[in-house]
Scaffold this motif. Sequence first.
Motif, PDB file in Angstrom:
ATOM      1  N   ILE A 270      10.986 -28.273  40.801  1.00 39.30           N
ATOM      2  CA  ILE A 270      10.230 -28.981  39.947  1.00 39.30           C
ATOM      3  C   ILE A 270       8.663 -28.770  40.340  1.00 39.30           C
ATOM      4  O   ILE A 270       7.746 -28.543  39.574  1.00 39.30           O
ATOM      5  N   ASP A 271       8.285 -28.775  41.534  1.00 44.09           N
ATOM      6  CA  ASP A 271       6.925 -28.727  41.981  1.00 44.09           C
ATOM      7  C   ASP A 271       6.341 -27.469  41.897  1.00 44.09           C
ATOM      8  O   ASP A 271       5.199 -27.243  41.062  1.00 44.09           O
ATOM      9  N   SER A 273       7.677 -24.922  40.228  1.00 45.48           N
ATOM     10  CA  SER A 273       7.925 -24.691  38.616  1.00 45.48           C
ATOM     11  C   SER A 273       6.780 -25.677  37.665  1.00 45.48           C
ATOM     12  O   SER A 273       6.139 -24.525  36.579  1.00 45.48           O
ATOM     13  N   LEU A 274       6.319 -26.417  38.151  1.00 48.35           N
ATOM     14  CA  LEU A 274       5.025 -27.192  37.276  1.00 48.35           C
ATOM     15  C   LEU A 274       3.899 -26.570  37.311  1.00 48.35           C
ATOM     16  O   LEU A 274       3.216 -26.272  36.467  1.00 48.35           O
ATOM     17  N   LYS A 548       9.765 -36.451  37.159  1.00 47.25           N
ATOM     18  CA  LYS A 548      10.751 -35.922  36.088  1.00 47.25           C
ATOM     19  C   LYS A 548      10.673 -36.083  34.713  1.00 47.25           C
ATOM     20  O   LYS A 548      10.639 -35.451  33.769  1.00 47.25           O
ATOM     21  N   LEU A 555       9.245 -28.309  31.359  1.00 48.21           N
ATOM     22  CA  LEU A 555      10.176 -27.596  32.053  1.00 48.21           C
ATOM     23  C   LEU A 555      11.647 -27.746  31.668  1.00 48.21           C
ATOM     24  O   LEU A 555      11.820 -28.549  31.013  1.00 48.21           O
ATOM     25  N   ILE A 560      14.451 -29.521  36.082  1.00 48.70           N
ATOM     26  CA  ILE A 560      14.027 -31.073  36.367  1.00 48.70           C
ATOM     27  C   ILE A 560      14.990 -31.859  37.171  1.00 48.70           C
ATOM     28  O   ILE A 560      15.079 -32.337  38.292  1.00 48.70           O
ATOM     29  N   TYR A 561      16.485 -31.634  36.753  1.00 47.27           N
ATOM     30  CA  TYR A 561      17.466 -32.472  37.147  1.00 47.27           C
ATOM     31  C   TYR A 561      18.453 -31.674  37.837  1.00 47.27           C
ATOM     32  O   TYR A 561      19.662 -32.412  38.247  1.00 47.27           O
ATOM     33  N   LYS A 564      18.272 -31.095  44.446  1.00 46.35           N
ATOM     34  CA  LYS A 564      17.163 -30.786  45.204  1.00 46.35           C
ATOM     35  C   LYS A 564      18.123 -30.123  46.420  1.00 46.35           C
ATOM     36  O   LYS A 564      18.845 -30.495  47.148  1.00 46.35           O
TER      37      LYS A 564
END
Length: 636
Positions: A270-271, A273-274, A548, A555, A560-561, A564
């Motif tokens: 997520i990090d 990708s953001l 999230k 995203l 996102i989900y 990890k």
Amino acid sequence: MCGLAGILDLRSSKNNDISLLKNMSDVIIHRGPDSEGQWISEDRSVGFSHRRLSIVDLSENGSQPMHSRDGRFTIAFNGEIYNHFEIRKELLEKGYTFKGNSDTETLLYAYVEYGPSILDKLIGMWAIAIWDNFKKELFLCRDKIGIKPLYFYQQDSLFVFASEIKAILKHPDVKKEFNIDELPNYLNFGMSSSIESLFKNIKKVPSANYFLIDEKGKLDQKEYWSPLSTEYTQDSVEEIQTNVLNRLRDSVDIRMMSDVPFGVFLSGGIDSSLNVALMSELMNRPVDTFTVGFKELEKFNELKYARVIADKFNTNHHEILIDENDAFPILSDLAWHEDEPNADPVCIPLYFLSKLTKDSGTTVIQVGEGSDEQFVGYKWMLQGYDFYKTWWKYFHLLPQSIRKIIFNLIKPAFKSADQFLALDYLRRAAYGEEFNWSGVSIYSPSHQEQLLNKEYRHLKNIPAKYGQYLHDWARKYNKDAEYLQRILFVELKQRLAEILLMRVDKIGMAHSLEARVPFLDHRLVEYTMSIPDSKKVNSQKEAKYLLKKAVEGILPHDIIYRKKMGFAAPVDNWFRDPWYKFAEDRLLHSEFSKLGIFNNDFLSGQLKKHKEGKKNNGASIYSLVNLSLWYDRYFK
């Protein structure tokens, strides 16, 4: 991004000349291959040296060391000031004039005008050295978060400083000694503390601190910023999500300030990708993205997720695959570039990722560090939060004498089962120590009791004292800080600043690559640290749930989900077979092992259990291998 070094020598027989300053900067040429400069004062008491990696204003007008027009002030600077044009506008209105467009020149005259109070205005990352020739005063400063390193050596009237320790060691009067009192912190935390280093008498300028050293050698130290607030935001969860996203957009935007190509390290989490998504909103060309994976070890790869993001945002995507044969030859070089051992094996894939990026022609990269610390992104954080509020609290209701009895009764069973970390949490509770000291212990004090030979076993208590120091540091700013606010402060000061950011800085700069960290804009950190625990963690104990929810619609849901994975290196696999003999030799027969600090019987048992698959000791083995390689490079 650059490298600096300098000397303040107040002795009557000054050992300070241009050739020495040049030697100090030559050893860190990787930090700035584009140009160099040295300067020494007329009385030879002070000198600066600089290696430049040209990023903003590529002309000679950005060269350093840089002097004010009247010659009173001289600066050597490593980092970036992202809001320097706004500051420059203020200075222009006050009558200042400029030769070029560099943030170094802006910073120099901002210090002339405001002195150390300019630090309140700065947005960026930095290590700064400024000499005031009128006051005969040296100013040294490290940025608010600790993104850039700054080390110093002080003995009597000699003060030596640099971006990397290896530059300080070039001074002939700096005695190179192993700091054994800091070893227990390395064993526990995976890095030395935020104050000391593993070299005796070589220390760190802590994050958010500056020094003023006068003509008599007196050092005045001040902490100029703290992320802790005594007031918590009253914003709703929805307002928090909006505010976080707005701050991130601004942070990504200002970190695109560059006169050279820039891109993003992309893991597919997520990090990172953001970072890609927000940069794509701001650019009229494809974002350059870079990913590393592992050959034949698919379970460690996030390549498919990175490719999803690369396809969605139409990036100019680059990949590299490595295995143990690629990684093995660089282990000793890693130890040299790290300055002091960094126990995070992520340094291995990061090395190849940085090389790929630089070889592609990119000089500036945006990275995702700092998100997990602010948004409770680690599993151990959530488990610790739940444990602290339940079992830990209830156990503490017992008298300490009863707690100690329970600990001593259970201790043999935990030791025989190799459950040293669980045993140490029980020990901390029994003896009234803090539950969490930063990250997850590699070799906790209970573990070190077995690892250290008898004559060194007294050192095992040092991490507990440092852990208490970190918590006292937090309470100094907010004595009523909630659990997560305090834990996140401790993370910012130790694990983030001294392990994660140093691996990004040292390994990136090994390839002359500047890393920028949008999640660690201090304005965002101030805001996230004001979010109460009840809003940081939802009822499902979901990691990073605030972030999230904030990025839904930006995203893909599956990114996102997804579960990890984390950026990792497969050292469990590598030390079980291809590197086993090498690890055995390093731990039992190296120059470091000859110091007699560690119990070889215990180490042999740990190696054997790992080899046989009874335990996954890859991370702890790596920490000791890295320590041994470092000792060879610097002391052999």
